[in-house]
Design a protein around this motif. Structure first.
Motif, PDB file in Angstrom:
ATOM      1  N   VAL A 181      -6.147  -3.507  14.766  1.00 34.45           N
ATOM      2  CA  VAL A 181      -6.015  -4.296  13.538  1.00 34.45           C
ATOM      3  C   VAL A 181      -6.961  -3.823  12.427  1.00 34.45           C
ATOM      4  N   PRO A 182      -8.270  -3.629  12.693  1.00 36.83           N
ATOM      5  CA  PRO A 182      -9.150  -3.146  11.617  1.00 36.83           C
ATOM      6  C   PRO A 182      -8.713  -1.794  11.047  1.00 36.83           C
ATOM      7  N   PHE A 183      -8.226  -0.902  11.917  1.00 42.89           N
ATOM      8  CA  PHE A 183      -7.757   0.400  11.442  1.00 42.89           C
ATOM      9  C   PHE A 183      -6.541   0.243  10.524  1.00 42.89           C
ATOM     10  N   ALA A 184      -5.616  -0.646  10.901  1.00 45.61           N
ATOM     11  CA  ALA A 184      -4.419  -0.863  10.095  1.00 45.61           C
ATOM     12  C   ALA A 184      -4.780  -1.460   8.737  1.00 45.61           C
ATOM     13  N   LEU A 185      -5.673  -2.441   8.735  1.00 46.26           N
ATOM     14  CA  LEU A 185      -6.094  -3.047   7.469  1.00 46.26           C
ATOM     15  C   LEU A 185      -6.815  -2.026   6.584  1.00 46.26           C
ATOM     16  N   ALA A 186      -7.639  -1.190   7.201  1.00 41.19           N
ATOM     17  CA  ALA A 186      -8.321  -0.135   6.442  1.00 41.19           C
ATOM     18  C   ALA A 186      -7.313   0.849   5.849  1.00 41.19           C
ATOM     19  N   ALA A 187      -6.260   1.173   6.621  1.00 39.33           N
ATOM     20  CA  ALA A 187      -5.224   2.087   6.125  1.00 39.33           C
ATOM     21  C   ALA A 187      -4.488   1.482   4.935  1.00 39.33           C
ATOM     22  N   ILE A 188      -4.164   0.187   5.010  1.00 34.51           N
ATOM     23  CA  ILE A 188      -3.494  -0.487   3.893  1.00 34.51           C
ATOM     24  C   ILE A 188      -4.364  -0.417   2.632  1.00 34.51           C
ATOM     25  N   TRP A 189      -5.645  -0.681   2.795  1.00 36.24           N
ATOM     26  CA  TRP A 189      -6.580  -0.659   1.659  1.00 36.24           C
ATOM     27  C   TRP A 189      -6.707   0.744   1.080  1.00 36.24           C
ATOM     28  N   LEU A 190      -6.845   1.730   1.944  1.00 31.90           N
ATOM     29  CA  LEU A 190      -6.972   3.107   1.474  1.00 31.90           C
ATOM     30  C   LEU A 190      -5.720   3.562   0.729  1.00 31.90           C
ATOM     31  N   LEU A 191      -4.546   3.219   1.272  1.00 30.94           N
ATOM     32  CA  LEU A 191      -3.297   3.617   0.621  1.00 30.94           C
ATOM     33  C   LEU A 191      -3.147   2.951  -0.742  1.00 30.94           C
ATOM     34  N   GLN A 192      -3.587   1.707  -0.838  1.00 32.91           N
ATOM     35  CA  GLN A 192      -3.497   1.007  -2.124  1.00 32.91           C
ATOM     36  C   GLN A 192      -4.356   1.712  -3.183  1.00 32.91           C
ATOM     37  N   ARG A 193      -5.501   2.209  -2.782  1.00 36.90           N
ATOM     38  CA  ARG A 193      -6.423   2.830  -3.728  1.00 36.90           C
ATOM     39  C   ARG A 193      -6.100   4.296  -4.014  1.00 36.90           C
ATOM     40  N   THR A 194      -5.513   5.005  -3.043  1.00 34.37           N
ATOM     41  CA  THR A 194      -5.426   6.462  -3.170  1.00 34.37           C
ATOM     42  C   THR A 194      -4.013   7.023  -3.275  1.00 34.37           C
ATOM     43  N   LEU A 195      -2.997   6.280  -2.873  1.00 41.23           N
ATOM     44  CA  LEU A 195      -1.639   6.828  -2.824  1.00 41.23           C
ATOM     45  C   LEU A 195      -0.890   6.487  -4.113  1.00 41.23           C
ATOM     46  N   HIS A 196      -0.567   7.507  -4.877  1.00 38.92           N
ATOM     47  CA  HIS A 196       0.134   7.311  -6.156  1.00 38.92           C
ATOM     48  C   HIS A 196       1.372   8.199  -6.160  1.00 38.92           C
ATOM     49  N   LEU A 197       2.527   7.597  -5.991  1.00 38.78           N
ATOM     50  CA  LEU A 197       3.782   8.335  -5.943  1.00 38.78           C
ATOM     51  C   LEU A 197       4.774   7.731  -6.934  1.00 38.78           C
ATOM     52  N   PRO A 198       5.630   8.562  -7.533  1.00 38.41           N
ATOM     53  CA  PRO A 198       6.691   8.006  -8.371  1.00 38.41           C
ATOM     54  C   PRO A 198       7.712   7.267  -7.512  1.00 38.41           C
ATOM     55  N   VAL A 199       8.290   6.209  -8.061  1.00 36.30           N
ATOM     56  CA  VAL A 199       9.331   5.454  -7.369  1.00 36.30           C
ATOM     57  C   VAL A 199      10.681   5.937  -7.849  1.00 36.30           C
ATOM     58  N   VAL A 200      11.503   6.415  -6.926  1.00 37.39           N
ATOM     59  CA  VAL A 200      12.831   6.902  -7.278  1.00 37.39           C
ATOM     60  C   VAL A 200      13.852   5.852  -6.872  1.00 37.39           C
ATOM     61  N   ARG A 201      14.569   5.345  -7.852  1.00 38.85           N
ATOM     62  CA  ARG A 201      15.593   4.337  -7.556  1.00 38.85           C
ATOM     63  C   ARG A 201      16.970   4.905  -7.888  1.00 38.85           C
ATOM     64  N   LYS A 202      17.905   4.731  -6.978  1.00 41.49           N
ATOM     65  CA  LYS A 202      19.272   5.177  -7.211  1.00 41.49           C
ATOM     66  C   LYS A 202      20.114   3.992  -7.668  1.00 41.49           C
ATOM     67  N   GLU A 203      20.785   4.159  -8.772  1.00 41.23           N
ATOM     68  CA  GLU A 203      21.608   3.079  -9.278  1.00 41.23           C
ATOM     69  C   GLU A 203      22.873   2.929  -8.427  1.00 41.23           C
ATOM     70  N   GLU A 204      23.337   1.701  -8.317  1.00 47.49           N
ATOM     71  CA  GLU A 204      24.576   1.374  -7.587  1.00 47.49           C
ATOM     72  C   GLU A 204      24.531   1.901  -6.161  1.00 47.49           C
ATOM     73  N   THR A 205      23.388   1.754  -5.533  1.00 43.80           N
ATOM     74  CA  THR A 205      23.237   2.204  -4.151  1.00 43.80           C
ATOM     75  C   THR A 205      23.273   1.005  -3.204  1.00 43.80           C
ATOM     76  N   LYS A 206      23.990   1.149  -2.119  1.00 45.18           N
ATOM     77  CA  LYS A 206      24.048   0.109  -1.099  1.00 45.18           C
ATOM     78  C   LYS A 206      23.524   0.681   0.222  1.00 45.18           C
TER      79      LYS A 206
END
Length: 517
Positions: A181-206
């Protein structure tokens, strides 16, 4: 198709390294979920008053949920924010771990393991997808090697950590679930601070929910069959015919649905790519060697060499050392020189050698020799595992990176699950026949799992016979597993080496979108 920037994309090596720390921590947590309980199972089942019939399900349910949902996570990664998805999967893992740690009965524990498996499946699929989105294939080898090392650490160190926790009176088996659990929470925190990716959304996708349901149902049916056959019913039986037929029919239906779906979970077109098809086959076969090696060697250490759970975990370290060194060094060399096929072929050859060496072990083999054999197997697996993913990611359009990566992960896990079940059945059958031969009918009756002996209550002469029985049976399963390693080698021999691309997945995707492809 539109692209919406979530944040400034990652460019510098420092930013990539920071983001990798969160991803690798998440990957470690996902692998740990499936391995840390192995040495704690007898204590868990006894304390929660569970029956022997559901002993294996504490592991199997997590494996089912993880393996069967990997393609769905991969597809979601092609449609939605990969950062939010990997954080959501880690949150599922945390929820499942807490429920498991506080479980008061077996039913509650099994439900929690399903939740853990859903989270672990997401992390396993998404970590390599995110990595490919950030880093060009030309630079990916360096980081792929580190991911391969993390996979090996989680797989081999899990039983060691579990054994130490169980043997520590003031901690106990519940900490096998709390420890991640502590490792998972640390990973969530690290990703929030360090991971910056563009969001690609496809229109009319199901989302292809029917395809996802059929894939999950078909795979789950086959995994249930492989985990129960040879234990609850004979391999050649009506149950086998029924479950295999049902699983195959569901998967055939899934193929038909995926062939006509507007946006399929697993695009069948990727299998027309020779590199993808061959790496999928090789990944499944590597899964047999990786999972089979760790599962059965742990039992060999305890039953043939008379070691404690903690000692058995420590004796698994040569395998992880070989995997760590080979995957890291190969990754650095691939990044430096841009060539990768030689490492795949070398890995296949070394893996075959490792399996053959381990097929010669006995109850009298020295720890040093077993360690050398394990190190060789680890080197082979380390050269193959992440570099197969690299080869496939380099050879597909950026829009298919998520589906391709998750498909490879899926088949590696599926190969491991079915391989462990099949090799486990071989081991149980060999143990039963040898016990019947040496002890008479009493020793050869019943199921393999129910007859695992408690060496501490047996006289020395009986211990010696049992040690020989389990050593002989363990050596045989590595001999039976060697043809799988040979087939993996043949598959990589036919992969065509192509130059590694210089652009990251997101840069390639932007170029594809601009050109209308």
């Amino acid at each position: 198709m539109t692209t919406e920037a979530e944040a400034t994309p990652i460019h510098s090596k420092r930013e990539v390294t920071q983001a990798m720390s969160g991803l690798m921590l998440g990957m470690f947590v996902a692998i740990l979920a499936g391995t840390v309980v192995s040495n704690a199972l007898p204590r868990i089942v006894a304390e929660l008053k569970g029956s022997q019939s559901i002993f294996a399900w504490i592991v199997t349910t997590e494996l089912l949920a993880m393996t069967a949902t990997v393609p769905l996570w991969g597809k979601l990664a092609d449609l939605y924010s990969r950062k939010l998805l990997i954080q959501a999967s880690l949150s599922l893992y945390v929820a499942g771990s807490l429920i498991a740690g506080f479980s008061q009965n077996i039913e509650m524990l099994i439900v929690s393991r399903v939740v853990q498996g859903l989270g672990a499946g997401g992390v396993t699929a998404l970590a390599t997808i995110v990595m490919a989105a950030m880093i060009p294939p030309r630079e990916l080898g360096r980081y792929s090697g580190l991911f391969g090392a993390v996979f090996g650490v989680g797989t081999v160190a899990g039983p060691l950590i579990g054994g130490v926790l169980v043997d520590t009176s003031w901690l106990g088996w519940r900490w096998c679930f709390f420890v991640g659990v502590p490792f998972a929470l640390a990973a969530i925190w690290l990703l929030q601070r360090t991971l910056h990716l563009p969001v690609v959304r496809k229109e009319e996708t199901k989302i292809d929910y029917l395809g996802a349901f059929l894939i999950v149902s078909g795979v789950s049916t086959l995994l249930i069959w492989s985990s129960l056959a040879g234990q609850k019913f004979e391999w050649a039986s009506g149950w086998t015919a029924g479950l295999v037929s049902l699983g195959v029919l569901l998967l055939v239906a899934a193929v038909r649905v995926e062939a006509t779906a507007h946006d399929p979970i697993v695009p069948l077109s990727i299998f027309r790519n020779r590199t993808v098809a061959l790496t999928v086959i090789a990944s499944a076969l590597v899964g047999v060697a990786m999972f089979g090696g760790t599962v059965f060697l742990s039992q060999y250490f305890q039953l043939s060499l008379g070691k404690t759970p903690t000692q058995a975990g420590l004796l698994g370290l040569p395998l992880i050392l070989g995997l760590l060194i080979s995957s890291t060094v190969a990754g650095q060399l691939i990044t430096k020189y841009g060539k990768w096929k030689a490492y795949l072929v070398s890995g296949g050859v070394v893996m075959v050698g490792g399996m053959l060496l381990l097929s010669t072990i006995t109850a009298h083999t020295t720890i040093f020799m077993v360690s050398v054999d394990m190190f060789v197997l680890g080197v082979g697996v380390g050269l193959l595992m992440q570099n197969l993913v690299l080869a496939a990611q380099n050879d597909v359009p950026a829009r298919d990176l998520g589906a391709t990566t998750s498909t490879l992960t899926f088949f590696r896990s599926l190969g491991g699950a079915i391989g462990v079940s099949a090799l486990g059945a071989v081991l149980a059958s060999k143990v039963s026949s040898l016990a019947a031969e040496k002890f008479g009918a009493m020793g050869g009756s019943g199921s393999g799992e129910a007859q695992v002996p408690d060496l501490s209550v047996l006289p020395p002469e009986i211990k010696a016979v049992i040690a020989d029985i389990y050593a002989t049976a363990t050596a045989e399963i590595f001999l039976v597993g060697t043809p799988f390693a040979v087939l993996a080698l043949l598959a990589v021999l036919f992969i065509k080496e192509k130059p590694l691309k210089e652009q990251s997945g997101d840069d390639r995707l932007a170029a594809e979108m601009a050109s209308g492809h």
